[in-house]
Motif scaffolding. Structure first.
Motif, PDB file in Angstrom:
ATOM      1  N   GLU A 144     -15.856 -21.910  -0.449  1.00  8.32           N
ATOM      2  CA  GLU A 144     -14.404 -22.094   0.194  1.00  8.32           C
ATOM      3  C   GLU A 144     -14.004 -20.580   0.600  1.00  8.32           C
ATOM      4  OE1 GLU A 144     -11.849 -24.408  -2.243  1.00  8.32           O
ATOM      5  OE2 GLU A 144     -10.296 -23.707  -1.246  1.00  8.32           O
ATOM      6  N   VAL A 145     -14.148 -19.575  -0.085  1.00 11.77           N
ATOM      7  CA  VAL A 145     -13.411 -18.178   0.107  1.00 11.77           C
ATOM      8  C   VAL A 145     -14.106 -17.606   1.227  1.00 11.77           C
ATOM      9  CG1 VAL A 145     -12.192 -18.096  -2.121  1.00 11.77           C
ATOM     10  CG2 VAL A 145     -14.494 -16.842  -1.597  1.00 11.77           C
ATOM     11  N   LEU A 146     -15.309 -17.837   1.285  1.00 10.32           N
ATOM     12  CA  LEU A 146     -16.269 -17.344   2.264  1.00 10.32           C
ATOM     13  C   LEU A 146     -16.021 -17.681   3.648  1.00 10.32           C
ATOM     14  CD1 LEU A 146     -19.900 -17.375   0.859  1.00 10.32           C
ATOM     15  CD2 LEU A 146     -18.426 -15.319   1.450  1.00 10.32           C
ATOM     16  N   GLU A 147     -15.582 -19.129   3.742  1.00 12.63           N
ATOM     17  CA  GLU A 147     -15.136 -19.691   5.144  1.00 12.63           C
ATOM     18  C   GLU A 147     -13.897 -19.229   5.760  1.00 12.63           C
ATOM     19  OE1 GLU A 147     -17.154 -21.731   6.967  1.00 12.63           O
ATOM     20  OE2 GLU A 147     -18.506 -21.933   5.105  1.00 12.63           O
ATOM     21  N   LYS A 148     -13.054 -18.855   4.594  1.00  9.22           N
ATOM     22  CA  LYS A 148     -11.862 -18.147   5.074  1.00  9.22           C
ATOM     23  C   LYS A 148     -12.343 -16.608   5.634  1.00  9.22           C
ATOM     24  CE  LYS A 148      -7.169 -16.514   3.572  1.00  9.22           C
ATOM     25  NZ  LYS A 148      -6.112 -16.930   3.960  1.00  9.22           N
ATOM     26  N   ALA A 149     -13.043 -15.973   4.603  1.00  9.90           N
ATOM     27  CA  ALA A 149     -13.379 -14.724   5.231  1.00  9.90           C
ATOM     28  C   ALA A 149     -14.045 -14.548   6.487  1.00  9.90           C
ATOM     29  CB  ALA A 149     -14.560 -14.035   4.170  1.00  9.90           C
ATOM     30  N   LYS A 150     -14.987 -15.583   6.691  1.00  8.99           N
ATOM     31  CA  LYS A 150     -15.552 -15.743   8.185  1.00  8.99           C
ATOM     32  C   LYS A 150     -14.617 -15.779   9.438  1.00  8.99           C
ATOM     33  CE  LYS A 150     -19.715 -17.997   6.639  1.00  8.99           C
ATOM     34  NZ  LYS A 150     -20.315 -19.221   6.543  1.00  8.99           N
ATOM     35  N   ALA A 151     -13.460 -16.761   9.140  1.00  8.22           N
ATOM     36  CA  ALA A 151     -12.537 -16.963   9.982  1.00  8.22           C
ATOM     37  C   ALA A 151     -11.844 -15.712  10.103  1.00  8.22           C
ATOM     38  CB  ALA A 151     -11.783 -18.262   9.688  1.00  8.22           C
ATOM     39  N   GLY A 152     -11.558 -14.996   9.189  1.00  5.71           N
ATOM     40  CA  GLY A 152     -10.723 -13.784   9.168  1.00  5.71           C
ATOM     41  C   GLY A 152      -9.158 -14.122   9.720  1.00  5.71           C
ATOM     42  N   ILE A 153      -8.630 -15.254   9.197  1.00  8.14           N
ATOM     43  CA  ILE A 153      -7.417 -15.741   9.608  1.00  8.14           C
ATOM     44  C   ILE A 153      -6.405 -15.499   8.271  1.00  8.14           C
ATOM     45  CG2 ILE A 153      -5.889 -17.352  10.191  1.00  8.14           C
ATOM     46  CD1 ILE A 153      -8.362 -18.523  11.992  1.00  8.14           C
ATOM     47  N   TYR A 154      -5.371 -14.608   8.328  1.00  4.27           N
ATOM     48  CA  TYR A 154      -4.518 -14.343   7.263  1.00  4.27           C
ATOM     49  C   TYR A 154      -3.059 -14.759   7.630  1.00  4.27           C
ATOM     50  CZ  TYR A 154      -8.703 -12.370   5.679  1.00  4.27           C
ATOM     51  OH  TYR A 154      -9.811 -12.043   5.498  1.00  4.27           O
ATOM     52  N   SER A 155      -2.252 -15.234   6.582  1.00  2.00           N
ATOM     53  CA  SER A 155      -0.880 -15.650   6.828  1.00  2.00           C
ATOM     54  C   SER A 155      -0.234 -14.161   6.898  1.00  2.00           C
ATOM     55  CB  SER A 155      -0.379 -16.412   5.538  1.00  2.00           C
ATOM     56  OG  SER A 155      -0.443 -15.666   4.429  1.00  2.00           O
ATOM     57  N   GLN A 156       1.282 -14.396   7.109  1.00  7.53           N
ATOM     58  CA  GLN A 156       2.049 -13.206   7.113  1.00  7.53           C
ATOM     59  C   GLN A 156       2.171 -12.420   5.851  1.00  7.53           C
ATOM     60  OE1 GLN A 156       3.697 -12.528  10.355  1.00  7.53           O
ATOM     61  NE2 GLN A 156       4.358 -10.595   9.246  1.00  7.53           N
ATOM     62  N   PHE A 157       2.266 -13.418   4.829  1.00  6.48           N
ATOM     63  CA  PHE A 157       2.236 -12.917   3.577  1.00  6.48           C
ATOM     64  C   PHE A 157       0.994 -12.073   3.100  1.00  6.48           C
ATOM     65  CE2 PHE A 157       1.402 -13.468  -1.127  1.00  6.48           C
ATOM     66  CZ  PHE A 157       2.213 -12.801  -1.697  1.00  6.48           C
ATOM     67  N   GLU A 158      -0.052 -12.550   3.608  1.00  9.61           N
ATOM     68  CA  GLU A 158      -1.315 -11.855   3.299  1.00  9.61           C
ATOM     69  C   GLU A 158      -1.239 -10.558   3.931  1.00  9.61           C
ATOM     70  OE1 GLU A 158      -4.339 -15.424   2.076  1.00  9.61           O
ATOM     71  OE2 GLU A 158      -3.932 -15.248   4.063  1.00  9.61           O
ATOM     72  N   VAL A 159      -0.997 -10.315   5.375  1.00  9.06           N
ATOM     73  CA  VAL A 159      -1.262  -9.193   5.957  1.00  9.06           C
ATOM     74  C   VAL A 159      -0.185  -8.102   5.524  1.00  9.06           C
ATOM     75  CG1 VAL A 159      -2.483 -10.222   7.922  1.00  9.06           C
ATOM     76  CG2 VAL A 159       0.212  -9.921   8.075  1.00  9.06           C
ATOM     77  N   GLN A 160       0.857  -8.835   4.814  1.00 17.52           N
ATOM     78  CA  GLN A 160       2.047  -7.788   4.534  1.00 17.52           C
ATOM     79  C   GLN A 160       1.518  -7.089   3.074  1.00 17.52           C
ATOM     80  OE1 GLN A 160       5.299 -10.255   4.639  1.00 17.52           O
ATOM     81  NE2 GLN A 160       5.920  -9.366   6.582  1.00 17.52           N
ATOM     82  N   ARG A 161       0.559  -7.734   2.250  1.00 14.38           N
ATOM     83  CA  ARG A 161       0.018  -7.179   1.258  1.00 14.38           C
ATOM     84  C   ARG A 161      -0.913  -6.005   1.393  1.00 14.38           C
ATOM     85  NH1 ARG A 161      -1.973 -11.204  -3.111  1.00 14.38           N
ATOM     86  NH2 ARG A 161      -1.315  -9.578  -4.611  1.00 14.38           N
ATOM     87  N   GLY A 162      -0.478  -4.765   1.432  1.00 17.64           N
ATOM     88  CA  GLY A 162      -1.523  -3.632   1.310  1.00 17.64           C
ATOM     89  C   GLY A 162      -1.994  -3.132   2.794  1.00 17.64           C
ATOM     90  N   MET A 188     -18.933  -6.879  12.287  1.00 18.46           N
ATOM     91  CA  MET A 188     -19.267  -6.077  11.474  1.00 18.46           C
ATOM     92  C   MET A 188     -19.845  -6.519  10.135  1.00 18.46           C
ATOM     93  SD  MET A 188     -16.855  -2.835  12.139  1.00 18.46           S
ATOM     94  CE  MET A 188     -17.763  -1.428  10.979  1.00 18.46           C
ATOM     95  N   ILE A 189     -19.377  -7.606   9.781  1.00 17.40           N
ATOM     96  CA  ILE A 189     -19.835  -8.086   8.425  1.00 17.40           C
ATOM     97  C   ILE A 189     -20.324  -9.622   8.331  1.00 17.40           C
ATOM     98  CG2 ILE A 189     -18.569  -9.263   6.356  1.00 17.40           C
ATOM     99  CD1 ILE A 189     -16.052  -7.299   7.339  1.00 17.40           C
ATOM    100  N   GLN A 190     -21.500  -9.373   7.720  1.00 16.85           N
ATOM    101  CA  GLN A 190     -22.238 -10.751   7.399  1.00 16.85           C
ATOM    102  C   GLN A 190     -21.855 -11.387   6.025  1.00 16.85           C
ATOM    103  OE1 GLN A 190     -26.438 -10.085   7.487  1.00 16.85           O
ATOM    104  NE2 GLN A 190     -26.243  -8.077   8.273  1.00 16.85           N
ATOM    105  N   HIS A 191     -21.470 -12.727   6.051  1.00 13.38           N
ATOM    106  CA  HIS A 191     -21.052 -13.356   4.924  1.00 13.38           C
ATOM    107  C   HIS A 191     -21.988 -14.213   4.376  1.00 13.38           C
ATOM    108  CE1 HIS A 191     -16.767 -11.951   5.791  1.00 13.38           C
ATOM    109  NE2 HIS A 191     -17.254 -12.315   7.171  1.00 13.38           N
ATOM    110  N   ARG A 192     -22.207 -14.199   3.007  1.00 13.81           N
ATOM    111  CA  ARG A 192     -23.255 -14.791   2.652  1.00 13.81           C
ATOM    112  C   ARG A 192     -22.741 -15.468   0.971  1.00 13.81           C
ATOM    113  NH1 ARG A 192     -28.789 -11.375   3.011  1.00 13.81           N
ATOM    114  NH2 ARG A 192     -28.238 -10.589   5.239  1.00 13.81           N
ATOM    115  N   GLN A 193     -23.257 -16.556   0.685  1.00 13.87           N
ATOM    116  CA  GLN A 193     -23.010 -17.084  -0.675  1.00 13.87           C
ATOM    117  C   GLN A 193     -23.937 -16.618  -1.560  1.00 13.87           C
ATOM    118  OE1 GLN A 193     -24.440 -19.590  -2.682  1.00 13.87           O
ATOM    119  NE2 GLN A 193     -22.556 -19.933  -4.004  1.00 13.87           N
ATOM    120  N   LEU A 194     -23.353 -15.891  -2.617  1.00  8.20           N
ATOM    121  CA  LEU A 194     -24.403 -15.658  -3.728  1.00  8.20           C
ATOM    122  C   LEU A 194     -23.823 -15.505  -4.985  1.00  8.20           C
ATOM    123  CD1 LEU A 194     -27.135 -12.986  -3.583  1.00  8.20           C
ATOM    124  CD2 LEU A 194     -25.039 -12.339  -5.039  1.00  8.20           C
TER     125      LEU A 194
END
Ligand SMILES: C[S@@+](CC[C@H](N)C(=O)[O-])C[C@H]1O[C@@H](n2cnc3c(N)ncnc32)[C@H](O)[C@@H]1O
Length: 292
Positions: A144-162, A188-194
């Motif tokens: 589930e987190v990998l799918e989000k990582a692959k999409a690279g889509i973040y909320s306003q709250f998430e992009v305001q953190r750091g 640049m990133i390959q996402h894999r389940q591990l």
């Protein structure tokens, strides 16, 4: 939840994800698994346990994923990324000048903020890396987190953190209420389940391994086992980066901390390890055989 069900779940999680729950974490299990049970149309945790015992694959995956803590944010703790830019990369760029390639593994990268932070650091130093082949592999147990990582889509709250505002403007595109990492950075990133409990030798060797804020959930033996296997996947002059609450000290001598660089570790040369008593005892015999 009965004590027997709790014990079953503790053992199940330890074996399947490494999560080491103490005897008093019933509330954690309930808060994470009750919604899951309800969503699956089950009466409660007891029925969920029965499904697990029956070997229902999707339930197994769902329970393991629901119990992972995926907390992360861009440039988390800042210092490791300063070390990456100021210590790790200058050393690796020098050492790899002939082969001009770098491999980075972000183990337990969660929803992608950590690997994308590394990718942004690399982009910022692109003048020194023109013509280099750079590989970033981001892995996580949770699909589930990998799918989000692959999409690279973040909320306003998430992009305001750091994330510094200039980086947001430079590397993200706003679509409605969300922000997406630009295609160049995503590529640049390959996402894999591990699962870190499983064999990861097939990933090959790396110059840098970020393995942060995941080992804290594991018991000592599991940590030692993972450190020892990480040591085999890292170049002799490579770097291991751990989270602020993690260390190898007192657990293994396969890595050593770098003084004044909190969170950074270098692999020890296994040949330089102190001789075992049996070998030390053999030394006079070897000397005698050699005529000394
Ligand atoms: C707290 S997050 C840390 C994310 C990131 N490294 C950071 O420091 O911000 C921990 C991540 O470890 C993952 N995880 C937990 N157990 C794992 C395992 N056995 N193998 C691989 N990843 C695991 C979880 O899914 C979660 O995404």
């Amino acid at each position: 939840m009965t004590p027997t069900e709790y014990e079953y779940l503790r053992k199940f999680l330890k074996e399947n994800s490494g999560l080491d729950l103490s005897a008093d974490k019933q509330y954690l299990i309930e808060s994470r698994l009750l919604p899951l049970a309800r969503k699956a149309g089950l009466a409660g945790i007891g029925e969920l346990v029965q499904k697990l015992q029956g070997g229902a694959r999707t339930v197994i995956t769902d329970v393991v994923e629901a119990m992972t803590t995926n907390e992360t944010f861009f440039f988390r703790d800042k210092v490791p990324f300063d070390h990456f830019r100021d210590t790790i990369m200058p050393e690796i760029i020098k050492a790899r000048a002939a082969r001009r390639s770098i491999r980075i593994w972000c183990a337990a990268g969660s929803t992608g903020q950590e690997p994308y932070s590394l990718a942004m650091c690399l982009k910022e130093m692109s003048a020194a890396l023109t013509g280099w082949r750079i590989e970033i592999i981001a892995t996580d147990l949770s699909q589930e987190v990998l799918e989000k990582a692959k999409a690279g889509i973040y909320s306003q709250f998430e992009v305001q953190r750091g994330l510094p505002i200039q980086m947001l403007m430079k590397y993200f595109k706003q679509t409605g209420e969300t922000w997406q990492v630009n295609p160049e950075l995503r590529a640049m990133i390959q996402h894999r389940q591990l699962n870190l409990l499983h064999d990861f030798a097939q990933l090959g060797t790396f110059d840098v391994i970020f393995c942060r804020n995941v080992l804290i959930y594991f018991d000592q033996d599991t940590k030692i086992n993972i450190f020892n296997r990480l040591a085999r996947q890292i170049e002799p002059d490579g770097f291991l980066v751990l989270g602020a609450a993690e260390t190898v000290v007192g657990l293994t001598d396969t890595f050593r901390p770098i003084p004044e660089r909190r969170g950074l570790y270098k692999p020890n040369d296994p040949r330089a390890a102190a001789p075992k008593p049996a070998l030390a005892g053999a030394a006079p015999r070897l000397a005698a055989m050699a005529g000394r």
